[in-house]
Scaffold this motif. Structure first.
Motif, short mmCIF file in Angstrom:
data_model
loop_
_atom_site.label_atom_id
_atom_site.label_comp_id
_atom_site.label_asym_id
_atom_site.label_seq_id
_atom_site.Cartn_x
_atom_site.Cartn_y
_atom_site.Cartn_z
N MET A 1 0.67 -1.23 -0.06
CA MET A 1 -0.09 -0.01 0.05
C MET A 1 0.81 1.35 0.20
SD MET A 1 -2.75 -1.49 2.55
CE MET A 1 -3.67 -0.13 2.82
N GLY A 2 2.30 1.02 0.05
CA GLY A 2 2.94 2.23 -0.37
C GLY A 2 3.47 2.86 1.16
N ALA A 3 3.22 2.51 2.30
CA ALA A 3 3.72 2.69 3.68
C ALA A 3 5.02 2.16 4.09
CB ALA A 3 2.85 2.25 4.56
N LYS A 4 5.65 2.90 4.93
CA LYS A 4 6.84 2.49 5.54
C LYS A 4 6.41 1.45 6.72
CE LYS A 4 10.18 6.13 4.28
NZ LYS A 4 10.57 7.20 4.80
N VAL A 5 7.17 0.54 6.96
CA VAL A 5 6.85 -0.40 8.28
C VAL A 5 7.79 -0.51 9.17
CG1 VAL A 5 5.85 -2.87 8.72
CG2 VAL A 5 5.08 -1.66 6.66
N ILE A 6 7.53 -0.29 10.45
CA ILE A 6 8.44 -0.96 11.49
C ILE A 6 7.84 -1.90 12.22
CG2 ILE A 6 9.33 -0.27 13.92
CD1 ILE A 6 9.46 2.55 12.55
N ALA A 7 8.11 -3.15 12.30
CA ALA A 7 7.68 -4.26 13.00
C ALA A 7 8.32 -4.68 14.40
CB ALA A 7 7.84 -5.71 12.24
N THR A 8 7.48 -5.17 15.24
CA THR A 8 8.06 -5.64 16.39
C THR A 8 7.94 -7.04 16.61
OG1 THR A 8 6.20 -4.83 17.58
CG2 THR A 8 8.20 -3.41 17.72
N ALA A 9 8.76 -7.77 17.24
CA ALA A 9 8.57 -9.14 17.40
C ALA A 9 9.50 -9.61 18.47
CB ALA A 9 8.70 -10.06 16.14
N GLY A 10 9.62 -10.87 19.06
CA GLY A 10 10.23 -11.36 19.97
C GLY A 10 11.26 -12.33 19.52
N GLY A 11 12.74 -11.74 19.57
CA GLY A 11 13.77 -12.45 19.31
C GLY A 11 14.49 -12.35 17.67
N LYS A 12 15.75 -12.53 17.61
CA LYS A 12 16.36 -12.24 16.28
C LYS A 12 15.55 -12.78 14.94
CE LYS A 12 20.71 -12.25 13.92
NZ LYS A 12 20.16 -12.97 12.80
N GLU A 13 15.32 -14.25 15.27
CA GLU A 13 14.82 -14.88 13.96
C GLU A 13 13.54 -14.31 13.68
OE1 GLU A 13 14.28 -19.30 14.18
OE2 GLU A 13 16.30 -19.35 15.29
N LYS A 14 12.50 -13.95 14.63
CA LYS A 14 11.25 -13.22 14.08
C LYS A 14 11.60 -12.18 13.59
CE LYS A 14 8.34 -15.82 17.26
NZ LYS A 14 7.33 -15.65 18.23
N CYS A 15 12.35 -11.40 13.92
CA CYS A 15 12.59 -10.00 13.46
C CYS A 15 13.33 -10.09 11.85
CB CYS A 15 13.90 -9.24 14.39
SG CYS A 15 12.94 -8.56 15.72
N ASP A 16 14.11 -11.30 11.86
CA ASP A 16 14.58 -11.31 10.44
C ASP A 16 13.55 -11.73 9.73
OD1 ASP A 16 17.40 -11.05 11.38
OD2 ASP A 16 17.74 -13.25 11.50
N LEU A 17 12.79 -12.54 9.86
CA LEU A 17 11.65 -12.83 9.11
C LEU A 17 10.77 -11.62 8.66
CD1 LEU A 17 9.37 -14.77 7.89
CD2 LEU A 17 8.29 -14.98 10.10
N CYS A 18 10.22 -10.69 9.69
CA CYS A 18 9.92 -9.16 9.43
C CYS A 18 10.62 -8.64 8.30
CB CYS A 18 9.45 -8.37 10.56
SG CYS A 18 8.80 -9.50 11.79
N ARG A 19 11.93 -8.55 8.52
CA ARG A 19 12.74 -7.88 7.55
C ARG A 19 12.63 -8.49 6.10
NH1 ARG A 19 15.95 -5.78 11.73
NH2 ARG A 19 16.71 -8.11 12.35
N GLU A 20 12.51 -9.76 5.94
CA GLU A 20 12.34 -10.53 4.87
C GLU A 20 10.96 -10.24 4.32
OE1 GLU A 20 12.19 -15.30 3.70
OE2 GLU A 20 13.23 -14.73 5.65
N LEU A 21 10.36 -10.10 4.82
CA LEU A 21 8.89 -9.98 4.40
C LEU A 21 8.48 -8.49 3.79
CD1 LEU A 21 6.79 -11.70 7.00
CD2 LEU A 21 6.97 -12.38 4.62
N GLY A 22 9.76 -7.60 4.09
CA GLY A 22 9.58 -6.33 3.66
C GLY A 22 9.63 -5.01 4.55
N ALA A 23 9.60 -5.38 6.03
CA ALA A 23 9.75 -4.53 6.93
C ALA A 23 10.79 -3.45 6.81
CB ALA A 23 9.55 -4.80 8.42
N ASP A 24 10.58 -2.21 6.67
CA ASP A 24 11.80 -1.19 6.77
C ASP A 24 12.94 -1.34 7.94
OD1 ASP A 24 11.13 0.38 4.17
OD2 ASP A 24 9.26 0.02 5.57
N ALA A 25 12.11 -1.70 9.00
CA ALA A 25 12.74 -1.99 10.34
C ALA A 25 12.05 -3.08 11.27
CB ALA A 25 13.07 -0.66 10.87
N ALA A 26 12.80 -3.80 12.12
CA ALA A 26 12.17 -4.57 12.91
C ALA A 26 13.08 -4.40 14.27
CB ALA A 26 12.55 -5.88 12.45
#
Lengths: 335, 335
Positions: free
Chosen positions: A168-193
């Motif tokens: 939708m053209g937004a910037k995304v900051i994701a939060t998650a618990g642990g490095k692996e989950k944060c890596d997944l968020c970035r892999e899915l396109g999150a600009d920051a995790a």
């Protein structure tokens, strides 16, 4: 017509063993007036099914040993005695854990297998995906160029929400618990995790992440968590910020005496909007959702992450694999 | 042209004495290009002015001894060198505490004295009235037949809100502190009034009040208070309830560590919407507001409660009277 289905041998708690499952072959009835006969093509295994195996009644009935279990499934109509469905139509049902079944057409949901691969209706095009979409489109009304904070970014709703918000053209900051989950968020396109377990000042970490990605601040917060997450969101949200709340999982097991955020007055001070919702009240958006999603998938903006096992006999393995981390994305069994 | 105006003789704290005020006659300048000369007809005295008399700078500048004070006023243009105003037009300004003045036309607000009595623009047709209207019309979107809980029902926003909600066809339960204030709420049309100081279970008292007036429950809550009021509202609101929050006065002086409501998860559980707002962001509604209000007043559905003193020399008495309870409704001085 014959079908194999999976039964529990007994209700259990604790470690899941293959012995608790058995495959049985049964005869499927011919459809009567108003019924359809369906061959399942895709079966879903989901963590929530674990609770139904214990034999304890919660918000859903427990599974009974010796009877077929329930679960999300997508299949093809092979015989129809209903006006609603023609042979060849695809339907979503809760008649999972089995190869085929006959049931009343009423209560099934037609899915468009030309628009999206049929198995996506068990994941990104299903309830978790629609929940993410409703929150972003209708509750938050996310605009291009805005910054979204997606909480529980590695969860079923979060993994969809991150991708949809980016599409939708937004910037995304994701939060998650642990490095692996944060890596997944970035892999899915999150600009920051942001790993919330690795910070003792979530608001500060979110503000830093926003600066790092060149955002002027947080326009919207997708609430799945509650507690310290909501407190931080009330602090970091910009004037006119919007909060879509489809869950506060950190609060569900709380005693009622646990206090809420001490900064709720920010809702007044910053003219914030906070709205709770359940996806069932917004089913009218499903058509627009499926259309948007198919466009995004064709454009390569959104991908359905799937781990696929083949054959009904692999259902127990697939289910057990959920709890040992065998899956990346949605765990499915292809019949 | 000559005008009398009220000055402070000194800044002060503690008890207000008439000696702190003096009336002085001054010469009013002729209007220059872009300016207007106005004769005030109505002057407002408001409790917030008390803070500006102490000489301490808060969110507004303190009043300076020997200079004219500021305050809401409605007057008639007597000379105009501006395209914006013709002679005979009525304007709202902050040039109160004086009989007449000359100032730039820019920054004044025209009011329609044919539609509503000019003095109402200092009260029910002014900012408190518009705040009540915006909260009910735009934020809550109150429907005929619904039940509204109006908190701080005897306050400036509350007294307007009770009458507007009734005029909109809703049922109204008001809360206020003490019997007199509750009597005022009922006199203004509230179907029920709950003295929050006389109950230790506000949610239970609201539910009882709803049953007493034949309501099926609370559809919307107008939030002026925060604290235990908000906690009770989250408990009593029906599914899809709406909260308009234009103030949480119980929270303004709090230390940040005071916890919020422990039942905020109700926002998710009941799909509630809670939205903060400030009236300045919704000035576009003013035209519709004045039109609705004039209709309601002509139909006798809404009345402007006023206590009127006459003559600029009565300004100190009127102001002091605010704090000794001399007024019913809006306290005004007619020049």
């Amino acid at each position: 017509m014959k079908s194999r289905e999976v039964h529990l041998t007994e209700n259990f708690v604790g470690e899941i063993k293959p012995d608790y499952f058995e495959i049985e072959e049964v005869e499927i009835a011919e459809p009567k007036e108003g019924e359809v006969q369906v061959e399942n093509e895709w079966l879903s295994v989901d963590p929530y099914m674990r609770g139904r195996m214990t034999g304890v009644k919660t918000y859903v009935e427990p599974f009974e040993p010796g009877k077929p279990m329930e679960g999300g499934a997508v299949g093809r109509v092979v015989k129809s005695k209903s006006d609603r469905y023609a042979e060849g139509d695809y339907v979503f049902s809760m008649y999972g854990w089995r190869e085929a079944w006959t049931a009343p057409a009423k209560g099934l949901m037609k899915v468009d297998a030309d628009l999206l691969p049929p198995q996506t209706y068990l994941g990104i095009a299903g309830m978790p995906g629609l929940t993410a979409y409703v929150g972003l489109k209708r509750i938050i009304d996310l605009k291009e160029g805005e910054t979204l904070w997606m909480s529980a970014g590695a969860g079923a709703v979060g993994t969809s929400g991150i991708q949809f918000a980016k599409a939708m053209g937004a910037k995304v900051i994701a939060t998650a618990g642990g490095k692996e989950k944060c890596d997944l968020c970035r892999e899915l396109g999150a600009d920051a995790a942001v790993d919330y377990k690795a910070t003792d000042n979530l608001a500060k970490a979110i503000r830093q992440a926003a600066r790092d990605i060149g955002s002027s601040g947080i326009d919207a917060y997708y609430e799945n968590v509650g507690g310290d997450h909501l407190q931080a969101a009330l602090d970091v949200l910009k004037q006119y910020g919007r909060i879509a709340a489809c869950g506060m999982i950190a609060r569900y097991n709380d005693d009622r005496s646990v206090p809420g955020p001490s900064n709720l007055v920010q809702i007044v001070a910053k003219s914030l909007k906070m709205q709770g919702f359940i996806v069932m009240d917004h089913i009218d958006l499903n058509e627009a959702f499926v259309k948007d999603l198919s466009g995004w998938m064709m454009a390569g903006k959104v991908t359905s992450k799937e781990t696929i096992y083949e054959g009904i006999e692999k259902m127990p393995d697939a289910f057990i694999g959920l709890f040992t981390g065998e899956n990346v994305g949605k765990m499915l069994v292809k019949v």
